[in-house]
Design a protein around this motif. Structure first.
Motif, PDB file in Angstrom:
ATOM      1  N   VAL A 187      11.636  -1.012 -12.932  1.00  0.00           N
ATOM      2  CA  VAL A 187      10.641  -1.451 -11.955  1.00  0.00           C
ATOM      3  C   VAL A 187       9.571  -2.257 -12.674  1.00  0.00           C
ATOM      4  O   VAL A 187       9.072  -1.837 -13.721  1.00  0.00           O
ATOM      5  CB  VAL A 187      10.009  -0.239 -11.229  1.00  0.00           C
ATOM      6  N   PHE A 188       9.248  -3.402 -12.114  1.00  0.00           N
ATOM      7  CA  PHE A 188       8.109  -4.206 -12.547  1.00  0.00           C
ATOM      8  C   PHE A 188       7.083  -4.117 -11.431  1.00  0.00           C
ATOM      9  O   PHE A 188       7.402  -4.414 -10.271  1.00  0.00           O
ATOM     10  CB  PHE A 188       8.510  -5.677 -12.736  1.00  0.00           C
ATOM     11  N   GLY A 189       5.849  -3.683 -11.775  1.00  0.00           N
ATOM     12  CA  GLY A 189       4.814  -3.552 -10.765  1.00  0.00           C
ATOM     13  C   GLY A 189       3.430  -3.633 -11.370  1.00  0.00           C
ATOM     14  O   GLY A 189       3.253  -3.507 -12.585  1.00  0.00           O
ATOM     15  N   VAL A 190       2.454  -3.838 -10.517  1.00  0.00           N
ATOM     16  CA  VAL A 190       1.065  -3.946 -10.955  1.00  0.00           C
ATOM     17  C   VAL A 190       0.502  -2.538 -11.168  1.00  0.00           C
ATOM     18  O   VAL A 190       0.529  -1.716 -10.249  1.00  0.00           O
ATOM     19  CB  VAL A 190       0.229  -4.717  -9.913  1.00  0.00           C
ATOM     20  N   PRO A 191       0.002  -2.232 -12.366  1.00  0.00           N
ATOM     21  CA  PRO A 191      -0.565  -0.905 -12.633  1.00  0.00           C
ATOM     22  C   PRO A 191      -1.718  -0.601 -11.671  1.00  0.00           C
ATOM     23  O   PRO A 191      -2.535  -1.470 -11.368  1.00  0.00           O
ATOM     24  CB  PRO A 191      -1.090  -1.015 -14.070  1.00  0.00           C
ATOM     25  N   GLY A 192      -1.744   0.622 -11.194  1.00  0.00           N
ATOM     26  CA  GLY A 192      -2.780   1.041 -10.265  1.00  0.00           C
ATOM     27  C   GLY A 192      -2.470   0.678  -8.827  1.00  0.00           C
ATOM     28  O   GLY A 192      -3.066   1.234  -7.908  1.00  0.00           O
ATOM     29  N   LEU A 193      -1.542  -0.247  -8.619  1.00  0.00           N
ATOM     30  CA  LEU A 193      -1.133  -0.636  -7.268  1.00  0.00           C
ATOM     31  C   LEU A 193       0.364  -0.429  -7.054  1.00  0.00           C
ATOM     32  O   LEU A 193       0.912  -0.869  -6.061  1.00  0.00           O
ATOM     33  CB  LEU A 193      -1.515  -2.105  -6.998  1.00  0.00           C
ATOM     34  N   THR A 194       0.996   0.229  -8.014  1.00  0.00           N
ATOM     35  CA  THR A 194       2.402   0.626  -7.885  1.00  0.00           C
ATOM     36  C   THR A 194       2.427   2.124  -7.637  1.00  0.00           C
ATOM     37  O   THR A 194       1.773   2.884  -8.364  1.00  0.00           O
ATOM     38  CB  THR A 194       3.191   0.276  -9.168  1.00  0.00           C
ATOM     39  N   ALA A 195       3.162   2.532  -6.628  1.00  0.00           N
ATOM     40  CA  ALA A 195       3.233   3.953  -6.266  1.00  0.00           C
ATOM     41  C   ALA A 195       3.753   4.776  -7.445  1.00  0.00           C
ATOM     42  O   ALA A 195       4.743   4.403  -8.083  1.00  0.00           O
ATOM     43  CB  ALA A 195       4.138   4.144  -5.053  1.00  0.00           C
ATOM     44  N   GLN A 196       3.083   5.881  -7.714  1.00  0.00           N
ATOM     45  CA  GLN A 196       3.513   6.761  -8.800  1.00  0.00           C
ATOM     46  C   GLN A 196       4.932   7.273  -8.559  1.00  0.00           C
ATOM     47  O   GLN A 196       5.708   7.436  -9.496  1.00  0.00           O
ATOM     48  CB  GLN A 196       2.536   7.930  -8.961  1.00  0.00           C
ATOM     49  N   SER A 197       5.282   7.501  -7.295  1.00  0.00           N
ATOM     50  CA  SER A 197       6.638   7.974  -6.980  1.00  0.00           C
ATOM     51  C   SER A 197       7.690   6.963  -7.419  1.00  0.00           C
ATOM     52  O   SER A 197       8.771   7.339  -7.883  1.00  0.00           O
ATOM     53  CB  SER A 197       6.775   8.274  -5.482  1.00  0.00           C
ATOM     54  N   LEU A 198       7.392   5.680  -7.295  1.00  0.00           N
ATOM     55  CA  LEU A 198       8.336   4.645  -7.725  1.00  0.00           C
ATOM     56  C   LEU A 198       8.422   4.598  -9.248  1.00  0.00           C
ATOM     57  O   LEU A 198       9.513   4.506  -9.813  1.00  0.00           O
ATOM     58  CB  LEU A 198       7.926   3.275  -7.158  1.00  0.00           C
ATOM     59  N   ILE A 199       7.295   4.685  -9.911  1.00  0.00           N
ATOM     60  CA  ILE A 199       7.281   4.721 -11.378  1.00  0.00           C
ATOM     61  C   ILE A 199       8.098   5.911 -11.877  1.00  0.00           C
ATOM     62  O   ILE A 199       8.917   5.783 -12.794  1.00  0.00           O
ATOM     63  CB  ILE A 199       5.830   4.786 -11.904  1.00  0.00           C
ATOM     64  N   ASP A 200       7.903   7.070 -11.254  1.00  0.00           N
ATOM     65  CA  ASP A 200       8.614   8.286 -11.661  1.00  0.00           C
ATOM     66  C   ASP A 200      10.116   8.195 -11.402  1.00  0.00           C
ATOM     67  O   ASP A 200      10.908   8.828 -12.096  1.00  0.00           O
ATOM     68  CB  ASP A 200       8.045   9.504 -10.935  1.00  0.00           C
ATOM     69  N   SER A 201      10.507   7.418 -10.394  1.00  0.00           N
ATOM     70  CA  SER A 201      11.924   7.305 -10.039  1.00  0.00           C
ATOM     71  C   SER A 201      12.681   6.310 -10.914  1.00  0.00           C
ATOM     72  O   SER A 201      13.907   6.309 -10.924  1.00  0.00           O
ATOM     73  CB  SER A 201      12.064   6.888  -8.571  1.00  0.00           C
ATOM     74  N   ALA A 202      11.962   5.470 -11.629  1.00  0.00           N
ATOM     75  CA  ALA A 202      12.592   4.440 -12.446  1.00  0.00           C
ATOM     76  C   ALA A 202      12.928   4.973 -13.838  1.00  0.00           C
ATOM     77  O   ALA A 202      12.270   5.877 -14.350  1.00  0.00           O
ATOM     78  CB  ALA A 202      11.651   3.242 -12.580  1.00  0.00           C
ATOM     79  N   ASN A 203      13.949   4.394 -14.449  1.00  0.00           N
ATOM     80  CA  ASN A 203      14.232   4.677 -15.854  1.00  0.00           C
ATOM     81  C   ASN A 203      13.188   4.018 -16.737  1.00  0.00           C
ATOM     82  O   ASN A 203      12.867   4.517 -17.813  1.00  0.00           O
ATOM     83  CB  ASN A 203      15.612   4.143 -16.259  1.00  0.00           C
ATOM     84  N   GLN A 204      12.691   2.862 -16.264  1.00  0.00           N
ATOM     85  CA  GLN A 204      11.720   2.111 -17.050  1.00  0.00           C
ATOM     86  C   GLN A 204      10.756   1.417 -16.095  1.00  0.00           C
ATOM     87  O   GLN A 204      11.183   0.829 -15.100  1.00  0.00           O
ATOM     88  CB  GLN A 204      12.443   1.071 -17.901  1.00  0.00           C
ATOM     89  N   PHE A 205       9.461   1.501 -16.421  1.00  0.00           N
ATOM     90  CA  PHE A 205       8.433   0.782 -15.667  1.00  0.00           C
ATOM     91  C   PHE A 205       7.800  -0.244 -16.599  1.00  0.00           C
ATOM     92  O   PHE A 205       7.384   0.077 -17.706  1.00  0.00           O
ATOM     93  CB  PHE A 205       7.356   1.734 -15.141  1.00  0.00           C
ATOM     94  N   THR A 206       7.749  -1.491 -16.130  1.00  0.00           N
ATOM     95  CA  THR A 206       7.090  -2.544 -16.880  1.00  0.00           C
ATOM     96  C   THR A 206       5.893  -3.019 -16.077  1.00  0.00           C
ATOM     97  O   THR A 206       6.041  -3.428 -14.913  1.00  0.00           O
ATOM     98  CB  THR A 206       8.050  -3.727 -17.152  1.00  0.00           C
ATOM     99  N   ALA A 207       4.734  -2.938 -16.692  1.00  0.00           N
ATOM    100  CA  ALA A 207       3.500  -3.343 -16.021  1.00  0.00           C
ATOM    101  C   ALA A 207       3.438  -4.856 -15.889  1.00  0.00           C
ATOM    102  O   ALA A 207       3.686  -5.583 -16.846  1.00  0.00           O
ATOM    103  CB  ALA A 207       2.289  -2.842 -16.796  1.00  0.00           C
ATOM    104  N   ILE A 208       3.114  -5.318 -14.688  1.00  0.00           N
ATOM    105  CA  ILE A 208       2.784  -6.723 -14.493  1.00  0.00           C
ATOM    106  C   ILE A 208       1.331  -6.854 -14.910  1.00  0.00           C
ATOM    107  O   ILE A 208       0.436  -6.316 -14.270  1.00  0.00           O
ATOM    108  CB  ILE A 208       2.992  -7.161 -13.031  1.00  0.00           C
TER     109      ILE A 208
END
Length: 158
Positions: free
Chosen positions: A130-151
């Motif tokens: 998942v690529f998303g903006v920190p603080g505006l990306t749902a924590q549930s989505l971050i937790d569901s991903a293998n990897q989160f990359t901050a935009i």
């Protein structure tokens, strides 16, 4: 070579980068970062159709980067509310491509996609990035991903 499928929620990325950074997402830089050393099976950018020349030019730019641009009409309801979201379309396409891809890349901060990410990981045993903006990306989505990359600055137009 790792096979990937990319699904970009254009509206979500536009509004979250504007809100947090007052800037725009750099699709060329994203493509470079996300696809390096990988085979792209599918790359869809989901947007709202418009007669605005600037919007049409933007869709043309996305195609030039390598995206297939999926357009949906903007619907203005009688009560003044609007509809133009691609969540179901993104989910269906991601599930469809999960069979062939090694990794599904979602570019969105929308928490509704956490169920999608969980399903792809559990049912298809595939990676989800998942690529998303920190603080505006749902924590549930971050937790569901293998990897989160901050935009952040590295993925913004300067």
């Amino acid at each position: 070579m790792e096979k990937i499928a990319i699904f970009v929620d254009v509206q979500n990325v536009y509004y979250t980068t504007k809100e947090k950074y007052r800037s725009n997402f750099d699709y060329n830089q994203f493509w470079y970062v996300a696809t390096q050393g990988r085979e792209v099976l599918k790359a869809n950018a989901y947007a709202i159709a418009s007669n605005d020349p600037k919007q049409r030019q933007f869709h043309h730019i996305l195609r030039g980067v390598g995206f297939n641009v999926e357009l949906k009409p903007f619907i203005q309801r009688r009560d003044g509310s609007a509809k133009g979201d691609w969540d179901v379309g993104i989910a269906l396409d991601a599930i469809e491509w999960a069979e062939d891809a090694d990794t599904i890349i979602l570019v969105s901060g929308d928490g509704d996609f956490s169920v999608l990410a969980d399903r792809i990981r559990e049912r298809f045993n595939k990676r989800v990035e998942v690529f998303g903006v920190p603080g505006l990306t749902a924590q549930s989505l971050i937790d569901s991903a293998n990897q989160f990359t901050a935009i952040d600055d590295d993925l913004l137009l300067r």
